[in-house]
Enzyme design. Sequence first.
Site, PDB file in Angstrom:
ATOM      1  N   ASP A   9       0.864  -1.176   0.000  1.00  0.00           N
ATOM      2  CA  ASP A   9       0.000   0.000   0.000  1.00  0.00           C
ATOM      3  C   ASP A   9       0.912   1.242   0.000  1.00  0.00           C
ATOM      4  OD1 ASP A   9      -2.324   1.685   0.570  1.00  0.00           O
ATOM      5  OD2 ASP A   9      -1.516   1.798   2.605  1.00  0.00           O
ATOM      6  N   LEU A  10       0.370   2.388  -0.401  1.00  0.00           N
ATOM      7  CA  LEU A  10       1.165   3.618  -0.414  1.00  0.00           C
ATOM      8  C   LEU A  10       0.932   4.472   0.836  1.00  0.00           C
ATOM      9  CD1 LEU A  10       1.024   4.746  -4.163  1.00  0.00           C
ATOM     10  CD2 LEU A  10       2.960   3.760  -2.929  1.00  0.00           C
ATOM     11  N   ASP A  11      -0.199   5.163   0.905  1.00  0.00           N
ATOM     12  CA  ASP A  11      -0.442   6.106   2.004  1.00  0.00           C
ATOM     13  C   ASP A  11      -0.477   5.413   3.355  1.00  0.00           C
ATOM     14  OD1 ASP A  11      -1.167   8.829   0.634  1.00  0.00           O
ATOM     15  OD2 ASP A  11      -2.203   7.289  -0.528  1.00  0.00           O
ATOM     16  N   THR A  43      -2.770   0.297  -4.356  1.00  0.00           N
ATOM     17  CA  THR A  43      -3.177   1.552  -3.726  1.00  0.00           C
ATOM     18  C   THR A  43      -4.602   1.941  -4.076  1.00  0.00           C
ATOM     19  OG1 THR A  43      -2.636   3.919  -3.572  1.00  0.00           O
ATOM     20  CG2 THR A  43      -2.203   2.858  -5.678  1.00  0.00           C
ATOM     21  N   LYS A 193      -8.726  -4.749  -2.926  1.00  0.00           N
ATOM     22  CA  LYS A 193      -7.357  -4.942  -3.410  1.00  0.00           C
ATOM     23  C   LYS A 193      -6.997  -6.416  -3.629  1.00  0.00           C
ATOM     24  CE  LYS A 193      -5.347  -0.751  -1.383  1.00  0.00           C
ATOM     25  NZ  LYS A 193      -4.287  -0.213  -0.481  1.00  0.00           N
ATOM     26  N   ASP A 216      -2.265  -0.383   6.118  1.00  0.00           N
ATOM     27  CA  ASP A 216      -2.539   0.324   7.367  1.00  0.00           C
ATOM     28  C   ASP A 216      -4.006   0.652   7.594  1.00  0.00           C
ATOM     29  OD1 ASP A 216      -2.448   2.351   5.239  1.00  0.00           O
ATOM     30  OD2 ASP A 216      -2.599   3.796   6.877  1.00  0.00           O
ATOM     31  N   ASN A 219      -9.162  -0.497   3.937  1.00  0.00           N
ATOM     32  CA  ASN A 219      -9.168  -0.930   2.538  1.00  0.00           C
ATOM     33  C   ASN A 219      -8.040  -1.911   2.231  1.00  0.00           C
ATOM     34  OD1 ASN A 219      -7.175   1.088   2.777  1.00  0.00           O
ATOM     35  ND2 ASN A 219      -7.416   1.732   0.648  1.00  0.00           N
TER      36      ASN A 219
END
Length: 267
Positions: A9-11, A43, A193, A216, A219
Amino acid sequence: MQQKLIAIDLDGTTLNNQSLISNHTQETLAKATKAGHIVSIATGRPFRMSQQFYTQLGLNTPMVNFNGALVHMPFKKWRFERELSIRRDIAFEIVAQKEALQLDFIAAENRESFFIDSLDHFESRFFAAPSATTKNLLENLKTNPTSLLIKTQKDQTANVSKFLTLQFKDDIDVRTWGGPDAILEIVPKGVQKAMSVAVVAESFGIDAKNIVAFGDEHNDVEMLEYAGWGVAMKNGTDQVKQIANDITDKTNEADGLADYLEKYLAI
């Protein structure tokens, strides 16, 4: 070690609180790739808002965007590519309820374009664009979008999410972005995802038990459950921590993903 698919994941996970990839994280992911593992971004962001990270990491692997509504090989044709969409009329029905739901904006997004109901609340950081023009107004949306993006108030996200989920229960799922902003993302019903990470794994012939996933937020839950080894960030929500196989010792701000991977992969 057997080859792993590392889904990131990114954020709130790969990115620090300034929405940047640290040198340490970049170097660690490069080491993982050099060791023969496959790094793939998964993401909620559209591609235009995550392309810079894909490029920065020097990836040539498939990518999951819009929380799973799009899985593709950036800049290339790929026989496994898949993109799902939402009925455009749903966007206009939500606009009609904007005041009642206390929304700042409603936007519709595709892979390369975005449309917003009003330019008054346009913020470039949400759309990876320096400005918006009348061409970006939602009234110009002619096709079914891949996702919808809504900004509301922090104390209203749960209520808005519940209301829209009930209203359009057969058509959509509502997800939250990580980070400090009250952003809700609406995706086609059943999209998450894990379903697209599974497509990436299939394309490489990798079994789910050899997937390592980091996230985190809620989602990321299905992705961490699906992976053979799901890792929640120290800064993650209680929900994602409860289903994870493990939790990083450090937060995203302290390179928790990189620190964990170095030990897990012995690189």
